[in-house]
Design a protein around this motif. Sequence first.
Motif, mmCIF file in Angstrom:
data_model
loop_
_atom_site.group_PDB
_atom_site.id
_atom_site.type_symbol
_atom_site.label_atom_id
_atom_site.label_comp_id
_atom_site.label_asym_id
_atom_site.label_seq_id
_atom_site.Cartn_x
_atom_site.Cartn_y
_atom_site.Cartn_z
ATOM 1 N N SER A 32 -0.033 3.253 6.250
ATOM 2 C CA SER A 32 0.039 2.125 7.197
ATOM 3 C C SER A 32 -1.098 2.197 8.208
ATOM 4 O O SER A 32 -1.704 1.180 8.543
ATOM 5 C CB SER A 32 1.394 2.062 7.897
ATOM 6 O OG SER A 32 1.593 3.210 8.668
ATOM 7 N N TYR A 35 -4.448 1.514 6.128
ATOM 8 C CA TYR A 35 -4.530 0.108 5.706
ATOM 9 C C TYR A 35 -4.682 -0.808 6.922
ATOM 10 O O TYR A 35 -5.449 -1.759 6.892
ATOM 11 C CB TYR A 35 -3.304 -0.303 4.878
ATOM 12 C CG TYR A 35 -3.490 -1.662 4.262
ATOM 13 C CD1 TYR A 35 -4.197 -1.798 3.079
ATOM 14 C CD2 TYR A 35 -3.021 -2.814 4.887
ATOM 15 C CE1 TYR A 35 -4.423 -3.040 2.512
ATOM 16 C CE2 TYR A 35 -3.236 -4.064 4.338
ATOM 17 C CZ TYR A 35 -3.932 -4.172 3.148
ATOM 18 O OH TYR A 35 -4.162 -5.401 2.602
ATOM 19 N N GLY A 36 -3.965 -0.488 8.000
ATOM 20 C CA GLY A 36 -4.075 -1.284 9.237
ATOM 21 C C GLY A 36 -5.493 -1.273 9.779
ATOM 22 O O GLY A 36 -6.019 -2.303 10.213
#
Length: 194
Positions: A32, A35-36
């Motif tokens: 997360s 990817y963020g």
Amino acid sequence: MATIQIPDALLVKNYIAGDENSLSILINKHQSKIYGFIYSKMPDRDVADDIFQDTFIKVIKTLKSNSYNEEGKFLPWVMRISHNLIVDHFRKNKKMPMLRETEDFSIFSILSDSSPNAECRIITDAIEKDLQKIIQELPDDQKEVLLMRIYQDLSFNEIAELTGVSINTALGRMRYALMNLRKIIEKNNIVLTN
């Protein structure tokens, strides 16, 4: 049942030793955040997905070739790989990302802070519509630090790690970026209001 947090260094070591599941744990643990980070620079979801996959292909190749030596710093290393792939993507396409003002999105939704700091104070309502144009006039290294600091709210330590420079260099680039912004603002007679 509480999950036991296995340190990244041990997961990397286990993966190199042949435990494929350790890589899955590493990816799930950090996906997360990674990817963020990618998506914040690359709002095209398909391209962001490709860069995310390319990042882990590079991670796997490096780990399998026994050339990984980032003692206990797995996440900053992976973030640096993804950052470099993003830069490569923009170099290939010869364009920098532009965040466009819409009804749903305002630059100040990113910049808003209950205690405005020096970086945010110079960027006011009076120059909101000119902000992207002004930033594009900065040299690439200064623009990169400014965007990472303001748009992604990264610390100077994180910026230094991701760009592969010392913290003093990152701070210096930010300082020059702000000085150059002030010059551009003065040159174009943009009125700043607090």
